[in-house]
Scaffold this motif. Structure first.
Motif, PDB file in Angstrom:
ATOM      1  N   MET A   1       0.818  -1.187   0.000  1.00 14.70           N
ATOM      2  CA  MET A   1       0.000   0.000   0.000  1.00 14.70           C
ATOM      3  C   MET A   1       0.867   1.258   0.000  1.00 14.70           C
ATOM      4  O   MET A   1       0.503   2.257  -0.598  1.00 14.70           O
ATOM      5  CB  MET A   1      -0.903  -0.066   1.244  1.00 14.70           C
ATOM      6  N   PHE A   2       2.015   1.181   0.681  1.00 16.47           N
ATOM      7  CA  PHE A   2       2.910   2.336   0.753  1.00 16.47           C
ATOM      8  C   PHE A   2       3.311   2.808  -0.644  1.00 16.47           C
ATOM      9  O   PHE A   2       3.259   4.000  -0.948  1.00 16.47           O
ATOM     10  CB  PHE A   2       4.144   1.979   1.581  1.00 16.47           C
ATOM     11  N   PHE A   3       3.728   1.863  -1.492  1.00 16.12           N
ATOM     12  CA  PHE A   3       4.193   2.252  -2.823  1.00 16.12           C
ATOM     13  C   PHE A   3       3.059   2.750  -3.708  1.00 16.12           C
ATOM     14  O   PHE A   3       3.296   3.467  -4.671  1.00 16.12           O
ATOM     15  CB  PHE A   3       4.942   1.103  -3.493  1.00 16.12           C
ATOM     16  N   ALA A   4       1.827   2.382  -3.383  1.00 21.09           N
ATOM     17  CA  ALA A   4       0.690   2.864  -4.161  1.00 21.09           C
ATOM     18  C   ALA A   4       0.541   4.373  -4.001  1.00 21.09           C
ATOM     19  O   ALA A   4       0.393   5.098  -4.983  1.00 21.09           O
ATOM     20  CB  ALA A   4      -0.589   2.159  -3.729  1.00 21.09           C
ATOM     21  N   TYR A   5       0.603   4.885  -2.779  1.00 24.09           N
ATOM     22  CA  TYR A   5       0.442   6.334  -2.644  1.00 24.09           C
ATOM     23  C   TYR A   5       1.729   7.094  -2.925  1.00 24.09           C
ATOM     24  O   TYR A   5       1.688   8.259  -3.294  1.00 24.09           O
ATOM     25  CB  TYR A   5      -0.194   6.727  -1.298  1.00 24.09           C
ATOM     26  N   VAL A   6       2.881   6.445  -2.795  1.00 16.52           N
ATOM     27  CA  VAL A   6       4.119   7.091  -3.237  1.00 16.52           C
ATOM     28  C   VAL A   6       4.111   7.228  -4.755  1.00 16.52           C
ATOM     29  O   VAL A   6       4.562   8.230  -5.305  1.00 16.52           O
ATOM     30  CB  VAL A   6       5.354   6.295  -2.752  1.00 16.52           C
ATOM     31  N   TRP A   7       3.566   6.216  -5.436  1.00 18.91           N
ATOM     32  CA  TRP A   7       3.444   6.269  -6.900  1.00 18.91           C
ATOM     33  C   TRP A   7       2.545   7.426  -7.310  1.00 18.91           C
ATOM     34  O   TRP A   7       2.866   8.171  -8.232  1.00 18.91           O
ATOM     35  CB  TRP A   7       2.901   4.936  -7.406  1.00 18.91           C
ATOM     36  N   VAL A   8       1.423   7.609  -6.630  1.00 20.42           N
ATOM     37  CA  VAL A   8       0.523   8.719  -6.950  1.00 20.42           C
ATOM     38  C   VAL A   8       1.231  10.049  -6.699  1.00 20.42           C
ATOM     39  O   VAL A   8       1.087  10.997  -7.466  1.00 20.42           O
ATOM     40  CB  VAL A   8      -0.787   8.624  -6.124  1.00 20.42           C
ATOM     41  N   GLY A   9       2.037  10.124  -5.654  1.00 15.15           N
ATOM     42  CA  GLY A   9       2.781  11.344  -5.365  1.00 15.15           C
ATOM     43  C   GLY A   9       3.860  11.645  -6.384  1.00 15.15           C
ATOM     44  O   GLY A   9       4.334  12.779  -6.488  1.00 15.15           O
ATOM     45  N   ALA A  10       4.273  10.642  -7.157  1.00 17.64           N
ATOM     46  CA  ALA A  10       5.342  10.823  -8.134  1.00 17.64           C
ATOM     47  C   ALA A  10       4.834  11.261  -9.501  1.00 17.64           C
ATOM     48  O   ALA A  10       5.619  11.363 -10.444  1.00 17.64           O
ATOM     49  CB  ALA A  10       6.128   9.529  -8.293  1.00 17.64           C
ATOM     50  N   PHE A  11       3.542  11.546  -9.631  1.00 12.69           N
ATOM     51  CA  PHE A  11       2.999  11.935 -10.931  1.00 12.69           C
ATOM     52  C   PHE A  11       3.669  13.184 -11.492  1.00 12.69           C
ATOM     53  O   PHE A  11       3.789  13.336 -12.695  1.00 12.69           O
ATOM     54  CB  PHE A  11       1.495  12.156 -10.850  1.00 12.69           C
ATOM     55  N   LYS A  12       4.108  14.084 -10.644  1.00 10.32           N
ATOM     56  CA  LYS A  12       4.757  15.308 -11.116  1.00 10.32           C
ATOM     57  C   LYS A  12       6.284  15.192 -11.138  1.00 10.32           C
ATOM     58  O   LYS A  12       6.961  16.142 -11.465  1.00 10.32           O
ATOM     59  CB  LYS A  12       4.354  16.496 -10.244  1.00 10.32           C
ATOM     60  N   ALA A  13       6.816  14.034 -10.803  1.00  2.69           N
ATOM     61  CA  ALA A  13       8.267  13.857 -10.710  1.00  2.69           C
ATOM     62  C   ALA A  13       8.881  13.346 -12.011  1.00  2.69           C
ATOM     63  O   ALA A  13      10.079  13.108 -12.061  1.00  2.69           O
ATOM     64  CB  ALA A  13       8.606  12.898  -9.574  1.00  2.69           C
ATOM     65  N   GLY A  14       8.105  13.161 -13.033  1.00  2.00           N
ATOM     66  CA  GLY A  14       8.631  12.664 -14.303  1.00  2.00           C
ATOM     67  C   GLY A  14       8.109  11.272 -14.599  1.00  2.00           C
ATOM     68  O   GLY A  14       7.833  10.477 -13.695  1.00  2.00           O
ATOM     69  N   ILE A  15       7.998  10.973 -15.882  1.00  2.00           N
ATOM     70  CA  ILE A  15       7.398   9.715 -16.316  1.00  2.00           C
ATOM     71  C   ILE A  15       8.250   8.504 -15.925  1.00  2.00           C
ATOM     72  O   ILE A  15       7.719   7.474 -15.516  1.00  2.00           O
ATOM     73  CB  ILE A  15       7.103   9.730 -17.840  1.00  2.00           C
TER      74      ILE A  15
END
Length: 78
Positions: A1-15
């Protein structure tokens, strides 16, 4: 679950960084399903996803090191 919301937070960090975190999340999910239910197909899928994730991690690392290297440090005479 941790990586799921970290992934969502990375949307602006580059593809590439976003794909790396998605790959990590899917890898761990596939390996967890393989261990919970004893499905060898998911273990193999997790292995291949892990390889792809490792390649993406190397690309993210190289991009970060190279971009910092070309930025230079104005405090260093040269």
């Amino acid at each position: 679950m941790f990586f799921a919301y970290v992934w969502v937070g990375a949307f602006k960090a580059g593809i590439v960084r976003m794909l790396f975190l998605l790959g990590l999340w899917l890898t761990l999910l596939a390996l967890a399903i393989a261990m919970w239910f004893g499905l060898t197909g998911f273990a193999m899928l997790g292995g291949y996803l892990g390889l792809i994730t490792a390649i993406l991690a190397a690309i993210v690392s190289a991009m970060t090191v190279i971009s910092h290297g070309f930025a230079g440090d104005p405090n260093i005479a040269g």
